[in-house]
Design a protein around this motif. Structure first.
Motif, PDB file in Angstrom:
ATOM      1  N   VAL A 223       0.847  -1.209   0.000  1.00  0.00           N
ATOM      2  CA  VAL A 223       0.000   0.000   0.000  1.00  0.00           C
ATOM      3  C   VAL A 223       0.875   1.249   0.000  1.00  0.00           C
ATOM      4  N   LEU A 224       1.942   1.236   0.797  1.00  0.00           N
ATOM      5  CA  LEU A 224       2.818   2.409   0.876  1.00  0.00           C
ATOM      6  C   LEU A 224       3.559   2.639  -0.432  1.00  0.00           C
ATOM      7  N   ILE A 225       4.088   1.604  -1.045  1.00  0.00           N
ATOM      8  CA  ILE A 225       4.816   1.809  -2.298  1.00  0.00           C
ATOM      9  C   ILE A 225       3.874   2.286  -3.395  1.00  0.00           C
ATOM     10  N   GLN A 226       2.614   1.849  -3.360  1.00  0.00           N
ATOM     11  CA  GLN A 226       1.645   2.339  -4.342  1.00  0.00           C
ATOM     12  C   GLN A 226       1.432   3.839  -4.182  1.00  0.00           C
ATOM     13  N   SER A 227       1.376   4.312  -2.939  1.00  0.00           N
ATOM     14  CA  SER A 227       1.218   5.749  -2.701  1.00  0.00           C
ATOM     15  C   SER A 227       2.446   6.525  -3.157  1.00  0.00           C
ATOM     16  N   ILE A 228       3.639   5.971  -2.900  1.00  0.00           N
ATOM     17  CA  ILE A 228       4.864   6.649  -3.327  1.00  0.00           C
ATOM     18  C   ILE A 228       4.925   6.712  -4.847  1.00  0.00           C
ATOM     19  N   ARG A 229       4.591   5.590  -5.521  1.00  0.00           N
ATOM     20  CA  ARG A 229       4.583   5.582  -6.991  1.00  0.00           C
ATOM     21  C   ARG A 229       3.655   6.669  -7.533  1.00  0.00           C
ATOM     22  N   GLU A 230       2.447   6.738  -6.966  1.00  0.00           N
ATOM     23  CA  GLU A 230       1.458   7.686  -7.467  1.00  0.00           C
ATOM     24  C   GLU A 230       1.913   9.129  -7.243  1.00  0.00           C
ATOM     25  N   ALA A 231       2.506   9.383  -6.073  1.00  0.00           N
ATOM     26  CA  ALA A 231       2.972  10.744  -5.787  1.00  0.00           C
ATOM     27  C   ALA A 231       4.084  11.161  -6.742  1.00  0.00           C
ATOM     28  N   ILE A 232       4.947  10.232  -7.119  1.00  0.00           N
ATOM     29  CA  ILE A 232       6.036  10.556  -8.046  1.00  0.00           C
ATOM     30  C   ILE A 232       5.511  10.690  -9.466  1.00  0.00           C
ATOM     31  N   ARG A 233       4.653   9.769  -9.890  1.00  0.00           N
ATOM     32  CA  ARG A 233       4.133   9.818 -11.253  1.00  0.00           C
ATOM     33  C   ARG A 233       3.293  11.066 -11.494  1.00  0.00           C
ATOM     34  N   SER A 234       2.552  11.501 -10.467  1.00  0.00           N
ATOM     35  CA  SER A 234       1.698  12.673 -10.619  1.00  0.00           C
ATOM     36  C   SER A 234       2.467  13.977 -10.540  1.00  0.00           C
ATOM     37  N   GLY A 235       3.724  13.909 -10.078  1.00  0.00           N
ATOM     38  CA  GLY A 235       4.522  15.113  -9.958  1.00  0.00           C
ATOM     39  C   GLY A 235       4.446  15.765  -8.600  1.00  0.00           C
ATOM     40  N   ARG A 236       3.658  15.191  -7.679  1.00  0.00           N
ATOM     41  CA  ARG A 236       3.589  15.780  -6.339  1.00  0.00           C
ATOM     42  C   ARG A 236       4.920  15.652  -5.612  1.00  0.00           C
ATOM     43  N   LEU A 237       5.613  14.552  -5.857  1.00  0.00           N
ATOM     44  CA  LEU A 237       6.981  14.394  -5.344  1.00  0.00           C
ATOM     45  C   LEU A 237       7.945  14.677  -6.487  1.00  0.00           C
ATOM     46  N   LYS A 238       8.681  15.762  -6.384  1.00  0.00           N
ATOM     47  CA  LYS A 238       9.563  16.208  -7.464  1.00  0.00           C
ATOM     48  C   LYS A 238      10.923  15.506  -7.376  1.00  0.00           C
ATOM     49  N   PRO A 239      11.598  15.321  -8.515  1.00  0.00           N
ATOM     50  CA  PRO A 239      12.966  14.797  -8.491  1.00  0.00           C
ATOM     51  C   PRO A 239      13.866  15.657  -7.606  1.00  0.00           C
ATOM     52  N   GLY A 240      14.680  15.018  -6.818  1.00  0.00           N
ATOM     53  CA  GLY A 240      15.571  15.723  -5.906  1.00  0.00           C
ATOM     54  C   GLY A 240      15.019  15.897  -4.511  1.00  0.00           C
ATOM     55  N   THR A 241      13.725  15.620  -4.316  1.00  0.00           N
ATOM     56  CA  THR A 241      13.116  15.755  -2.991  1.00  0.00           C
ATOM     57  C   THR A 241      13.690  14.695  -2.055  1.00  0.00           C
ATOM     58  N   LYS A 242      14.028  15.108  -0.845  1.00  0.00           N
ATOM     59  CA  LYS A 242      14.543  14.164   0.140  1.00  0.00           C
ATOM     60  C   LYS A 242      13.387  13.483   0.850  1.00  0.00           C
ATOM     61  N   MET A 243      13.395  12.158   0.840  1.00  0.00           N
ATOM     62  CA  MET A 243      12.380  11.389   1.547  1.00  0.00           C
ATOM     63  C   MET A 243      12.665  11.408   3.047  1.00  0.00           C
ATOM     64  N   PRO A 244      11.625  11.311   3.869  1.00  0.00           N
ATOM     65  CA  PRO A 244      11.853  11.307   5.321  1.00  0.00           C
ATOM     66  C   PRO A 244      12.552  10.032   5.755  1.00  0.00           C
ATOM     67  N   PRO A 245      13.297  10.084   6.849  1.00  0.00           N
ATOM     68  CA  PRO A 245      13.925   8.866   7.357  1.00  0.00           C
ATOM     69  C   PRO A 245      12.883   7.793   7.656  1.00  0.00           C
ATOM     70  N   VAL A 246      13.334   6.565   7.626  1.00  0.00           N
ATOM     71  CA  VAL A 246      12.421   5.427   7.791  1.00  0.00           C
ATOM     72  C   VAL A 246      11.634   5.527   9.082  1.00  0.00           C
ATOM     73  N   ARG A 247      12.311   5.790  10.188  1.00  0.00           N
ATOM     74  CA  ARG A 247      11.618   5.800  11.478  1.00  0.00           C
ATOM     75  C   ARG A 247      10.621   6.945  11.584  1.00  0.00           C
ATOM     76  N   GLU A 248      10.925   8.093  11.000  1.00  0.00           N
ATOM     77  CA  GLU A 248       9.990   9.218  11.043  1.00  0.00           C
ATOM     78  C   GLU A 248       8.713   8.898  10.277  1.00  0.00           C
ATOM     79  N   LEU A 249       8.879   8.338   9.084  1.00  0.00           N
ATOM     80  CA  LEU A 249       7.705   8.015   8.288  1.00  0.00           C
ATOM     81  C   LEU A 249       6.881   6.917   8.970  1.00  0.00           C
ATOM     82  N   ALA A 250       7.562   5.953   9.572  1.00  0.00           N
ATOM     83  CA  ALA A 250       6.853   4.888  10.280  1.00  0.00           C
ATOM     84  C   ALA A 250       6.048   5.447  11.447  1.00  0.00           C
ATOM     85  N   TRP A 251       6.629   6.360  12.198  1.00  0.00           N
ATOM     86  CA  TRP A 251       5.917   6.975  13.324  1.00  0.00           C
ATOM     87  C   TRP A 251       4.722   7.769  12.846  1.00  0.00           C
TER      88      TRP A 251
END
Length: 471
Positions: free
Chosen positions: A27-55
């Motif tokens: 489910v999470l990877i599907q959301s990440i794919r969609e955000a990147i494909r739609s342009g909401r997540l731009k190239p060069g954007t830093k993803m949050p650390p694993v533990r922060e996103l999990a929290w």
């Protein structure tokens, strides 16, 4: 919200974990794919650390790590050592090639990464045998290899392994491969079936295990280890949770930790394998000598495979590997070998058979074992003040880093000093966690003075950890 990850988390949106039946990492990877494909997540954007996103999403760090691994494999994001994970853009048609298992020697760096065999006169011995073979008038160097043309080599492998290790063993139980990695692939192909096979391995394992699982599109599950190797209780938990067709492990000379598994633990794992119909592939590639400990093939001969080669004990150039198969599985493994590479070249078969038959391979192995013990003693003398695990019959040491060092940052600091090492991260399965530790191999540096100099520089670095490191 939580700092610099806010924008990224808001852009991804909260995945609908409750409303979908798929695993949460899907489910999470599907959301990440969609955000990147739609342009909401731009190239060069830093993803949050694993533990922060999990929290933030109320899920486990392992779930996020698994989704990030898929995103990395698809080319959606890229992990930069010491800097974080960044969006790269649209998915690529094929994932980028993985780090090669074998790298070219770099003369400007001292290499503590590569697990090579030391030079003890192998080249001269091999040239001598080649000259002898060159005088044969009736060498069958024309047709494809068959079960008859490789019979002499398989008979010599039976002698090389010895019945005390593998139980009752005959030449028909032996299938030959192009080194241990190729032979492991062959054994996995013979054992795995179905669309989504599961392979279990140690929580830290040789990177070739990941390569093999990826090529076979198998799910790789890491099982917790301790000072004796893989834990039987955790193995049974993993089997109940994930299932599994194959357990691939290195119980006698575990890379990277040097752990050796006791006979009692091997017997417990053998009992579990019988109850869960599990095949066990024992990768013996880092074993130099001939141990007195029985292998899984001797303990549970109906499901135990022993895979090894001459790479670490004689010469890596020979590419001569072998599997001692369960008797009823040998024909399947032989069919896999014939379907993928037909068989080993006849000159290689003749060369390796003669090296073993003449006693040259055994003589070389004894010299290698002595040289490895000598180098290990050098490492212990120089690094003995630090938390190291070592054995005189294993060609590497396992170094747990002092407070202030991470594996990746220590590797970068070493490289800046002209030293190549392998951090624990490279041994962790996709969903696994790695301790703050590194593996140091001792054979790739030819000159003893250079080896000693490199180890002293490593010791000096260990005493100077970076400040303000957040663990």
């Amino acid at each position: 919200m939580i700092g610099e990850g806010n924008i990224v988390i808001d852009t991804i949106g909260l995945p609908d974990f409750a409303g979908k039946s798929d695993p949460k990492y899907i489910v999470l990877i599907q959301s990440i794919r969609e955000a990147i494909r739609s342009g909401r997540l731009k190239p060069g954007t830093k993803m949050p650390p694993v533990r922060e996103l999990a929290w933030e999403f109320g899920i486990t760090p392992g779930t996020v790590a698994r989704a990030y691994k898929l995103a990395t494999d698809e080319g959606l994001v890229e992990a930069a050592v010491g800097r974080g994970t960044f969006v790269t853009g649209a998915p690529q048609l094929a994932p980028p090639p993985p780090e090669p298992l074998i790298g070219l020697a770099q003369t400007d760096l001292l290499d503590f990464r590569a697990a090579r065999v030391p030079e003890v006169g192998q080249s001269a011995a091999i040239r001598t045998v080649l000259r002898q073979l060159g005088q044969m008038q009736d060498a069958p160097y024309l047709d494809y290899p068959t079960s008859q043309t490789d019979l002499a080599a398989r008979q010599q492998v039976v002698r090389w392994i010895g019945p005390e290790r593998a139980g009752r063993l005959v030449a028909d139980d032996i299938v030959l491969g192009l080194g241990a990695q190729n032979t492991v692939m062959m054994a996995l192909q013979a054992c795995l079936h179905g669309a989504s096979p599961v392979v279990l391995t140690e929580g830290l394992a040789y990177p070739g295990v990941r390569h093999a699982a990826r090529l076979l599109r198998a799910q790789l599950i890491g099982v917790e280890i301790d000072q004796e190797g893989l834990r039987p209780d955790r193995l049974e938990e993993a089997l109940r949770r994930h299932g599994g067709q194959v357990l691939l492990l290195s119980p006698h000379a575990h890379s990277p930790t040097t752990a050796r598994m006791s006979l009692e633990r091997r017997q417990r794992i053998g009992d579990i394998a019988r109850r869960y119909q599990l095949q066990i592939i024992e990768d013996d590639c880092h074993v130099i000598n001939r141990p007195d400990m029985p292998t899984f093939r001797a303990i549970c001969p109906e499901r135990g495979w022993l895979v090894s080669s001459l790479t670490k004990s004689v010469s890596a150039a020979l590419r001569f590997g072998f599997a001692a198969c369960p008797a009823e599985q040998a024909s399947t493994a032989r069919q896999v070998a014939q379907s993928t590479f037909y068989g080993l070249p006849q000159p290689v078969l003749d060369l390796c058979a003669e090296l073993i038959r003449s006693g040259e391979a055994e003589r070389i192995r004894d010299l290698v074992e002595r040289e490895v013990a000598h180098r290990v003693q050098i490492a212990v003398n120089i690094l003995g003040q630090w938390d190291i695990k070592w054995r005189t019959d294993v060609s590497f040491v396992w170094l747990r880093l002092p407070q202030g060092w991470r594996g990746s940052t220590f590797a970068m600091a070493c490289e800046a000093e002209g030293l190549r090492i392998k951090p624990a991260d490279e041994f962790a399965p996709p969903d696994g966690a790695a301790p703050h530790a590194v593996r140091l191999t001792l054979n790739a540096i030819a000159e003893q003075s250079a080896l000693e100099d490199g180890l002293r520089r490593i010791s000096a670095l260990l005493s100077r950890p970076p400040v303000n490191v957040d663990f």
